[in-house]
Design an enzyme around this catalytic site. Sequence first.
Site, mmCIF file in Angstrom:
data_model
loop_
_atom_site.group_PDB
_atom_site.id
_atom_site.type_symbol
_atom_site.label_atom_id
_atom_site.label_comp_id
_atom_site.label_asym_id
_atom_site.label_seq_id
_atom_site.Cartn_x
_atom_site.Cartn_y
_atom_site.Cartn_z
ATOM 1 N N ARG A 1 0.849 -1.203 -0.225
ATOM 2 C CA ARG A 1 0.083 0.097 0.154
ATOM 3 C C ARG A 1 0.974 1.308 0.268
ATOM 4 O O ARG A 1 1.677 1.315 0.806
ATOM 5 C CB ARG A 1 -0.725 0.009 1.152
ATOM 6 N N HIS B 1 -1.001 0.234 -10.101
ATOM 7 C CA HIS B 1 -1.640 -0.730 -9.229
ATOM 8 C C HIS B 1 -2.248 -1.728 -10.354
ATOM 9 O O HIS B 1 -3.482 -2.058 -10.004
ATOM 10 C CB HIS B 1 -2.918 0.001 -8.673
ATOM 11 N N GLU C 1 -4.340 7.139 -5.240
ATOM 12 C CA GLU C 1 -4.342 6.609 -6.682
ATOM 13 C C GLU C 1 -6.122 7.065 -6.920
ATOM 14 O O GLU C 1 -6.755 7.018 -6.028
ATOM 15 C CB GLU C 1 -4.592 4.981 -6.327
HETATM 16 N N1 LIG Z 1 -0.433 -4.062 -5.681
HETATM 17 C C1 LIG Z 1 -1.451 -5.013 -5.571
HETATM 18 O O1 LIG Z 1 -2.319 -4.996 -6.617
HETATM 19 C C2 LIG Z 1 -2.144 -5.661 -4.297
HETATM 20 C C3 LIG Z 1 -2.616 -7.020 -4.397
HETATM 21 C C4 LIG Z 1 -2.878 -7.748 -3.074
HETATM 22 C C5 LIG Z 1 -2.707 -7.024 -2.006
HETATM 23 N N2 LIG Z 1 -2.069 -5.590 -1.990
HETATM 24 C C6 LIG Z 1 -1.827 -5.096 -0.671
HETATM 25 O O2 LIG Z 1 -0.759 -5.883 -0.006
HETATM 26 C C7 LIG Z 1 -1.329 -6.015 1.503
HETATM 27 C C8 LIG Z 1 -0.830 -7.362 2.019
HETATM 28 O O3 LIG Z 1 -1.502 -8.434 1.134
HETATM 29 P P1 LIG Z 1 -1.214 -9.986 1.657
HETATM 30 O O4 LIG Z 1 -2.256 -10.790 0.992
HETATM 31 O O5 LIG Z 1 0.110 -10.408 1.368
HETATM 32 O O6 LIG Z 1 -1.614 -9.935 3.148
HETATM 33 P P2 LIG Z 1 -1.409 -10.752 4.270
HETATM 34 O O7 LIG Z 1 -1.326 -12.065 3.915
HETATM 35 O O8 LIG Z 1 -2.598 -10.523 5.169
HETATM 36 O O9 LIG Z 1 -0.011 -10.537 5.028
HETATM 37 C C9 LIG Z 1 0.339 -9.344 5.547
HETATM 38 C C10 LIG Z 1 1.832 -9.361 6.193
HETATM 39 O O10 LIG Z 1 2.144 -7.889 6.569
HETATM 40 C C11 LIG Z 1 2.745 -8.392 7.913
HETATM 41 N N3 LIG Z 1 2.418 -7.063 8.750
HETATM 42 C C12 LIG Z 1 1.262 -6.583 9.127
HETATM 43 N N4 LIG Z 1 1.382 -5.439 9.904
HETATM 44 C C13 LIG Z 1 2.994 -5.302 9.788
HETATM 45 C C14 LIG Z 1 3.597 -4.494 10.554
HETATM 46 N N5 LIG Z 1 3.339 -3.326 11.321
HETATM 47 N N6 LIG Z 1 5.321 -4.650 10.474
HETATM 48 C C15 LIG Z 1 5.443 -5.732 9.873
HETATM 49 N N7 LIG Z 1 4.904 -6.674 9.292
HETATM 50 C C16 LIG Z 1 3.440 -6.450 9.091
HETATM 51 C C17 LIG Z 1 1.854 -9.531 8.509
HETATM 52 O O11 LIG Z 1 2.657 -10.018 9.402
HETATM 53 P P3 LIG Z 1 2.314 -11.367 10.051
HETATM 54 O O12 LIG Z 1 2.704 -12.411 9.153
HETATM 55 O O13 LIG Z 1 3.059 -11.397 11.513
HETATM 56 O O14 LIG Z 1 0.888 -11.489 10.400
HETATM 57 C C18 LIG Z 1 2.069 -10.243 7.171
HETATM 58 O O15 LIG Z 1 3.097 -11.209 6.972
HETATM 59 C C19 LIG Z 1 -2.974 -6.075 1.287
HETATM 60 O O16 LIG Z 1 -3.300 -5.736 2.501
HETATM 61 C C20 LIG Z 1 -3.203 -4.995 0.270
HETATM 62 O O17 LIG Z 1 -3.381 -3.752 0.758
HETATM 63 C C21 LIG Z 1 -1.667 -4.930 -3.139
#
Ligand SMILES: NC(=O)c1ccc[n+]([C@@H]2O[C@H](COP(=O)([O-])OP(=O)(O)OC[C@H]3O[C@@H](n4cnc5c(N)ncnc54)[C@H](OP(=O)(O)O)[C@@H]3O)[C@@H](O)[C@H]2O)c1
Length: 330
Positions: A242, A290, A271
């Site tokens: 993000r 994005h 965005e």
């Molecule tokens: N560019 C795009 O098109 C696109 C596509 C998909 C997602 N996204 C974005 O990417 C984000 C992540 O997606 P995901 O599916 O990978 O989510 P996810 O599976 O829920 O993983 C989130 C990760 O972030 C870590 N995290 C959360 N807060 C943190 C902090 N304060 N310090 C360090 N690590 C932290 C979590 O730690 P833990 O493992 O300890 O829980 C986990 O490893 C989404 O929320 C979305 O906003 C963007």
Amino acid sequence: MNAPLHLHVEVNPRSMLAAAFTPDRLQAAAAAFPGLLQGISISYGGGPADFDRHIATADALLLTGQADLTALEERAPRLRWLHYTSAGVEWLLGGHFPPGLAITNASGTHEPKAAEFSLLSVLMLNNRIPELMNAQQQRQWRQLPAPTVAGKTVVILGMGALGGAAAGALKPLGLRVIGVSRSGRPHPAADAVHRTAALHEILPQADFLLITLPLTPETDGLLDRAALDLLPRHAGVINIGRGPVLDAGALADKLREGSIGGAVLDALPVEPLPAQSPLWDVPNLIVTPHCGLYDPVGYGPRCLAMFCENLRRFRDGAPLAHVVESDRGY
Ligand SMILES: NC(=O)c1ccc[n+]([C@@H]2O[C@H](COP(=O)([O-])OP(=O)(O)OC[C@H]3O[C@@H](n4cnc5c(N)ncnc54)[C@H](OP(=O)(O)O)[C@@H]3O)[C@@H](O)[C@H]2O)c1
């Protein structure tokens, strides 16, 4: 006799994902779960005009794109489950939700593209493609050879679905993979995973920094100027999580002064990025608006298969998968 389950499918027509969530696509995905839709009444909507009428009786809501979700207790008194067809839910969690409303998201659906796009971005930065593009636009013959990535270090910030998929794609190239997450939970494709508190100690080791974080109060601005100053001058920065997690203004300053190697931003601070944003003109920066992780062929079917599995669980009273924890923010 109990009323049949009512599922409302709301697709915001302005969403890039809209074409993936048509009634026939839901029916096609449900075919893999025999009998799933029997006894479920399904309504479809695409805008505010009929939204209130539909959610007034809905038990479950499948939502693509954004909708007005205020005062759901009054407007949707039966609603017990909301499935959002994207991974980022920060806009949802800003609202007040009825206690007992389960929210699930599409985390995991992006894994194949997250793996490919991370690989692509690391290889582009390693091969100095942003600099070569700048030179080409200026008709300059600048030869910028690069060694392979083997032995270099990638720091992956966020080791969930995106970060894990990226680690799995990058490790076989011989990169050292260091993860950073809230929990510090080990990952099979990472050489080590640390908690967030160790971030500043780890950043100086990064040849590449790959950000895959959700936007939460803890991650907002985490990669500020002080953090970016800890990166080596040659480091490449990639953000597929993000935008507001990273101070893009500070990154732009560092790119202009040459104190960072290059960057790929798929997630931007605002965005759509306005035409007048200075970010469009920053040297050695590639902006992919994005779209780098969106797979127009595979995303919809993967997402709907995930939804149908959860619908089966919801119908059977089993625990849902991919539940968003509102206190954590992701
Ligand atoms: N560019 C795009 O098109 C696109 C596509 C998909 C997602 N996204 C974005 O990417 C984000 C992540 O997606 P995901 O599916 O990978 O989510 P996810 O599976 O829920 O993983 C989130 C990760 O972030 C870590 N995290 C959360 N807060 C943190 C902090 N304060 N310090 C360090 N690590 C932290 C979590 O730690 P833990 O493992 O300890 O829980 C986990 O490893 C989404 O929320 C979305 O906003 C963007």
